[in-house]
Design a protein around this motif. Structure first.
Motif, mmCIF file in Angstrom:
data_model
loop_
_atom_site.group_PDB
_atom_site.id
_atom_site.type_symbol
_atom_site.label_atom_id
_atom_site.label_comp_id
_atom_site.label_asym_id
_atom_site.label_seq_id
_atom_site.Cartn_x
_atom_site.Cartn_y
_atom_site.Cartn_z
ATOM 1 N N ILE A 165 0.809 -0.775 0.017
ATOM 2 C CA ILE A 165 -0.680 0.050 0.123
ATOM 3 C C ILE A 165 0.796 1.156 -0.162
ATOM 4 N N ALA A 166 0.990 2.493 -0.663
ATOM 5 C CA ALA A 166 0.898 3.434 -0.860
ATOM 6 C C ALA A 166 0.430 4.572 -0.186
ATOM 7 N N LEU A 167 1.121 5.322 1.083
ATOM 8 C CA LEU A 167 0.151 6.188 1.817
ATOM 9 C C LEU A 167 0.514 7.510 1.453
ATOM 10 N N GLU A 168 -0.197 8.600 1.465
ATOM 11 C CA GLU A 168 0.505 10.168 1.596
ATOM 12 C C GLU A 168 0.876 10.442 2.334
ATOM 13 N N LEU A 169 1.897 10.802 2.862
ATOM 14 C CA LEU A 169 3.039 11.593 3.863
ATOM 15 C C LEU A 169 2.216 12.967 4.245
ATOM 16 N N THR A 170 1.527 13.491 5.418
ATOM 17 C CA THR A 170 0.948 14.913 5.293
ATOM 18 C C THR A 170 2.333 14.852 6.690
ATOM 19 N N ARG A 171 1.542 15.960 7.035
ATOM 20 C CA ARG A 171 1.734 16.587 8.386
ATOM 21 C C ARG A 171 0.933 18.436 7.855
ATOM 22 N N LYS A 172 1.054 18.683 8.739
ATOM 23 C CA LYS A 172 -0.097 19.884 9.369
ATOM 24 C C LYS A 172 0.365 21.701 9.857
ATOM 25 N N GLU A 173 0.607 21.888 8.178
ATOM 26 C CA GLU A 173 1.130 23.870 8.473
ATOM 27 C C GLU A 173 -0.106 24.622 8.180
ATOM 28 N N GLY A 174 0.049 25.402 8.846
ATOM 29 C CA GLY A 174 -1.438 26.004 8.841
ATOM 30 C C GLY A 174 -2.059 25.662 9.034
ATOM 31 N N THR A 175 -3.530 25.657 8.728
ATOM 32 C CA THR A 175 -4.821 25.164 8.923
ATOM 33 C C THR A 175 -5.116 24.186 7.739
ATOM 34 N N GLN A 176 -3.987 23.778 6.979
ATOM 35 C CA GLN A 176 -4.461 22.475 5.996
ATOM 36 C C GLN A 176 -3.190 21.497 5.195
ATOM 37 N N PRO A 177 -3.477 20.824 5.737
ATOM 38 C CA PRO A 177 -2.744 19.090 5.861
ATOM 39 C C PRO A 177 -1.590 19.715 4.802
ATOM 40 N N GLN A 178 -0.681 19.710 4.553
ATOM 41 C CA GLN A 178 0.039 19.674 3.096
ATOM 42 C C GLN A 178 0.959 17.996 3.089
ATOM 43 N N ASN A 179 1.296 17.475 1.423
ATOM 44 C CA ASN A 179 2.124 16.743 1.381
ATOM 45 C C ASN A 179 2.949 16.294 1.309
ATOM 46 N N HIS A 180 3.745 15.480 1.459
ATOM 47 C CA HIS A 180 5.480 15.756 1.572
ATOM 48 C C HIS A 180 5.898 13.797 1.394
ATOM 49 N N GLY A 181 5.398 13.360 -0.099
ATOM 50 C CA GLY A 181 5.893 12.812 -0.430
ATOM 51 C C GLY A 181 5.029 11.181 -0.247
ATOM 52 N N LYS A 182 5.288 9.813 -0.099
ATOM 53 C CA LYS A 182 4.662 9.239 -0.307
ATOM 54 C C LYS A 182 4.927 7.718 1.362
ATOM 55 N N LEU A 183 4.917 6.756 1.170
ATOM 56 C CA LEU A 183 4.863 6.069 2.395
ATOM 57 C C LEU A 183 4.755 4.118 1.424
ATOM 58 N N ILE A 184 5.486 3.637 1.350
ATOM 59 C CA ILE A 184 5.883 2.171 0.562
ATOM 60 C C ILE A 184 5.346 1.164 1.712
#
Length: 587
Positions: A165-184
């Motif tokens: 499974i490929a999972l989108e990596l996120t981190r909250k910056e401000g009010t919106q979560p941002q994508n930061h690559g994928k974890l497989i």
């Protein structure tokens, strides 16, 4: 998948729990439960239990670059979620230097439990240069740069055709979560999970527990769990009037007991028809110990615990246990079938008989609490559905009610919960909940409590799927507060359904007397027999009374679902169905 309406005649079999190891803490109930592993037709087919050892490997792509003069130096940290929702750190990978597309070598080993939703949280950190010579377990994570996180359940990984499974990596910056690559994340099942042992036990010189005859002995094999009572995992048949019994082969998988070194308690009991079986003696050995016992050809003396507390002692008996046979084979596992495309399709049937009480009053079992607290019916739907939904790709679930009078028709023992006259499916667990809430105030509660029509509805769907060679296995959850009124019709319905890709789970709510259900749940270790004399081809039912699980260490859903993988495997092996390989890219 079709609809179902009763003719209101009251015909059709009731349905109750039959067979299987129970997870109840009541010793008598545990001993009384039969296990397909000891039945003759499984002797040459093997039996896989509840657990599989899974190895997770990790890689990532397009990680965020947090370093100025080089690329990030990444480490994966895995957290598991407890029953109370708390996170516990369970694993740290090594640090991969200077890469935005790292592949980690260290693997995370975790035991997969079908009956539990195992939620995993993955966090990736960029390890500061000054800490890179430190051991991973000594690193303080709050001193590292956080790259992102992702979450999923273990079920989501292992139900992918290639277990990736490929999972989108996120981190909250401000009010919106941002994508930061994928974890497989990739899962592999260990060889130990596929290994099944077949054991022939024999006893010599058993002490008689009866006044006028020899004992009627049988064995119960239980695994010892940390901070809990032993959990039964297998049971032999009862041999009447025999002081030197030799039982049919018992099949135990390594995954079923935990590991080859997991302590097992083997109890020899004298069978009593009232369920109060007498302990003749017992021993504690692992599978590895039993193998050594077989190779030595020697027996081991049973012992009998005497005294309590600090005065506890073990009295050695002259009775001995021998291992006449110990062989190991590799079998297709539950997860291999899932990986080849097999699905579990969830169905639910809800009791709307008048004994539940007026749903508008707080003392009703169907009362909808304005505070949001779930009633017993809602709890069963949500807790069982949350586990099974991962194994059903379209998440469209047949849902029925019974024992009530829908608008403009007579009393029905199988009506579509969504109110439709043409189709019975709803979308997802929330769809079941919405249909249930709507039906509460659109039907008139009646009776009696008959299960036959909903069993037949589920059996019809399973039969049609079988005729199409579909890779589907059906699981019907029946939630009821009532006592069955048509015992023989119930047996007939269950025996007929035992040939189909179908298992039936029963949750008893309220304070009803469920003795008949417990009898049909295999109190005497015998297969169900129909009115025509036909014997059920396998055990397809598990019954749990909600009140018995309120304060136990095992949840209702765990007790209900614990046997489902073995019921599934029994069906596949009886029909010589093997998993086939399917290769699909990660999604």
């Amino acid at each position: 998948m079709g609809s179902c309406w009763s003719d209101g005649s009251g015909r059709g079999g009731g349905m109750v729990g039959v067979g299987g190891n129970t997870s109840s803490s009541a010793a008598a109930a545990a001993y009384a439960s039969p296990n397909d592993a000891v039945d003759y037709y499984l002797k040459s087919r093997g039996f896989n239990g509840l657990f599989s050892q899974i190895e997770l490997s990790f890689s990532a792509s397009n990680l965020r670059d947090m370093d100025v003069t080089s690329k990030s130096d990444a480490m994966v940290v895995v957290y598991t979620t407890g029953r109370d929702g708390t996170l516990a750190e369970s694993f740290r990978s090594e640090v991969v230097l200077n890469s935005l597309n790292p592949k980690w070598i260290k693997k995370f080993n975790i035991r997969y439990q079908f009956e539990v939703v195992q939620t995993l949280l993955f966090r990736i950190y960029d390890i500061d240069t000054q800490f890179q010579n430190s051991k991973e377990e000594m690193l303080k994570l709050d001193e590292q740069q956080f790259l992102g996180e992702a979450t999923c359940t273990l079920s989501e990984v292992i139900t992918k055709p290639n277990r990736t499974i490929a999972l989108e990596l996120t981190r909250k910056e401000g009010t919106q979560p941002q994508n930061h690559g994928k974890l497989i994340v990739h899962a592999e099942e260990s060889l130990a999970s596929k290994t099944t042992t077949e054991i022939v036990f024999r006893c010599l010189n058993l002490e008689s527990m009866d006044h006028f005859s020899k004992s009627d002995p049988f064995l119960v094999i239980s695994k010892i769990v940390e901070h809990g009572s032993p959990i039964p995992v297998s049971k032999t048949e009862v041999l009447k009037n025999d002081a030197n019994p030799v039982w049919k082969p018992v099949s135990l998988s390594v995954q079923q007991v935990g590991s080859k070194d997991t302590p097992l308690v083997i109890e020899c009991l004298d069978f009593n028809g009232n369920g109060n079986h007498n302990l003749i003696g017992k021993v504690q050995k692992s599978l590895a110990d039993l193998e050594k016992l077989h190779l030595s050809g020697q027996g081991i003396n049973l012992f009998l615990p005497t005294g309590v507390g600090h005065k506890h002692e073990d009295k050695a008996l002259k009775s001995q246990l021998f291992v006449d046979k110990f062989t190991e084979t590799v079998q297709h596992t539950f997860l291999e079938y899932l990986a080849s495309g097999f699905e579990l399709n969830f169905m639910v049937a809800i009791d709307f008989t008048a004994s539940n009480g007026n749903p508008r009053l707080p003392d009703s079992l169907h009362y909808i609490d304005p505070t949001g607290r779930l009633n017993a019916y809602q709890r069963a739907i949500v807790e069982v559905g949350e586990v099974l939904q991962f194994y059903d790709t379209d998440k469209r679930f047949p849902a029925w009610g019974f024992g009530a009078r829908p608008i403009d028709i007579p009393v029905s023992h199988c009506f579509n919960l969504n109110g439709s006259s043409t189709y019975c499916e709803v979308d997802g667990i929330q769809g079941i909940m919405n249909a249930y809430n709507g039906a509460l105030f659109n039907v008139s509660f009646a009776g009696p409590t008959l299960f036959g029509p909903v069993i037949n509805a589920a059996a019809t769907i399973a039969s049609e799927s079988l005729a199409q060679n579909a890779k589907r296995y059906y699981v019907l959850l029946i939630i009821t507060d009532g006592v069955i009124t048509d015992l023989q019709e119930t047996k007939d319905a269950l025996v007929s359904a035992s040939d189909l890709p179908l298992s039936i789970l029963i949750v008893g709510v309220g304070g009803a007397d469920y003795k008949e259900m417990e009898v049909l749940d295999g109190d005497k270790g015998e297969r169900l027999e129909s009115s025509s004399g036909r014997v059920a081809s396998r055990d397809i039912v598990q019954f749990v009374a909600l009140r018995d699980m309120q304060y136990g260490e095992v949840s209702v859903v765990e007790a209900l679902l614990a046997e489902l993988p073995s019921q599934f495997l029994t069906y596949m092996r009886n029909r010589n169905i093997t998993p086939t390989s399917i290769t699909t890219s990660a999604s």
